[in-house]
Design a protein around this motif. Structure first.
Motif, mmCIF file in Angstrom:
data_model
loop_
_atom_site.group_PDB
_atom_site.id
_atom_site.type_symbol
_atom_site.label_atom_id
_atom_site.label_comp_id
_atom_site.label_asym_id
_atom_site.label_seq_id
_atom_site.Cartn_x
_atom_site.Cartn_y
_atom_site.Cartn_z
ATOM 1 N N ILE A 15 0.868 -1.179 0.000
ATOM 2 C CA ILE A 15 0.000 0.000 0.000
ATOM 3 C C ILE A 15 0.904 1.228 0.000
ATOM 4 O O ILE A 15 1.721 1.410 0.911
ATOM 5 N N HIS A 111 2.434 -7.352 4.997
ATOM 6 C CA HIS A 111 1.995 -6.186 4.236
ATOM 7 C C HIS A 111 3.024 -5.060 4.376
ATOM 8 O O HIS A 111 3.703 -4.948 5.403
ATOM 9 N N LEU A 223 -9.144 0.285 2.459
ATOM 10 C CA LEU A 223 -8.413 -0.971 2.627
ATOM 11 C C LEU A 223 -9.379 -2.148 2.727
ATOM 12 O O LEU A 223 -9.145 -3.218 2.158
#
Length: 231
Positions: A15, A111, A223
């Motif tokens: 991200i 992540h 998200l």
């Protein structure tokens, strides 16, 4: 925006947060990383000071030495080396960080929240007449494609107000030290970032009248919607 051929059931997601100087990128990136970890999603925050290569002190030391060359340089030395040199030096830095930090984390199911992504570098070089835009784009094409890009939209004038009128020479494109120089340069960079937004399908967020909590909530909801990551 997901990498082709990756196993989405086990792979981590990248991200990225982009925007002009003063848009609030670092604030949002840090808060998203903390929230994801609190929700049970193993997540790391990667920025321009991230040099740690897990379980490898020698590589960590090497990455740190390159970081020192790129980000901890003397201003006079920076000007003497020239724009083409710094483009290639930045490409080397982003390449190492991507290969040694980001890709292993994603493959391990972690992540990655990426602050200070290369897109702003591209935008800055796009307004630099001394370096071909094609060259700047080419040296970054191999980097991992983000799964989601948050584009924090804000005018340069508002960004300057948030920075309380303080900015570096780099944030004016070395065009001068006045507030007008910051606004003029950052508005140009914003235009170039907007071109990437339209081409690459970024998630645009107008943060002009939003406080930090509202920005975070909007990003957190995105998200969940786009990556099924609840925070």
């Amino acid at each position: 925006m997901t990498n082709a051929g990756s196993d989405l059931s086990t792979r981590g997601r990248e991200i990225t947060v982009v925007g002009i100087d003063g848009a609030g990128k670092s604030t949002l990136a840090a808060r998203l990383c903390e929230a994801l970890n609190d929700a049970g999603h193993k997540t790391i925050l990667v920025g321009k000071t991230t040099t740690d290569v897990p379980m490898d002190p020698e590589l960590s030391a090497y990455v740190d030495s390159l970081n020192a060359v790129v980000y901890r340089r003397d201003a006079r030395v920076a000007q003497a080396c020239g724009d083409r040199y710094w483009l290639l030096a930045l490409a080397a830095w982003y390449t190492l960080q991507d290969k040694l930090v980001i890709q292993p984390a994603l493959e391990a199911g972690t992540h990655v929240i990426l602050d200070n992504a290369h897109h702003k570098i591209l935008a800055r070089y796009a307004v630099n007449p001394d370096v071909p835009t094609e060259l700047a784009e080419q040296v970054f094409t191999h980097l991992t494609t983000p799964d989601l890009v948050f584009f924090l939209r804000i005018s340069a004038k508002e960004a300057l107000a948030r920075k309380q009128g303080e900015f570096s020479s780099l944030e004016t494109g070395h065009s001068g030290g006045a507030s007008d120089d910051f606004i003029r340069y950052q508005d140009t960079v914003l235009t170039k970032l907007s071109e990437h937004e339209q081409r690459d399908g970024w998630l645009s967020m107008d943060v002009t009248d939003m406080d930090r909590d509202a920005v975070f909530k909007t990003a957190a909801d995105a998200l969940t919607e786009h990556l099924q990551l609840s925070v």
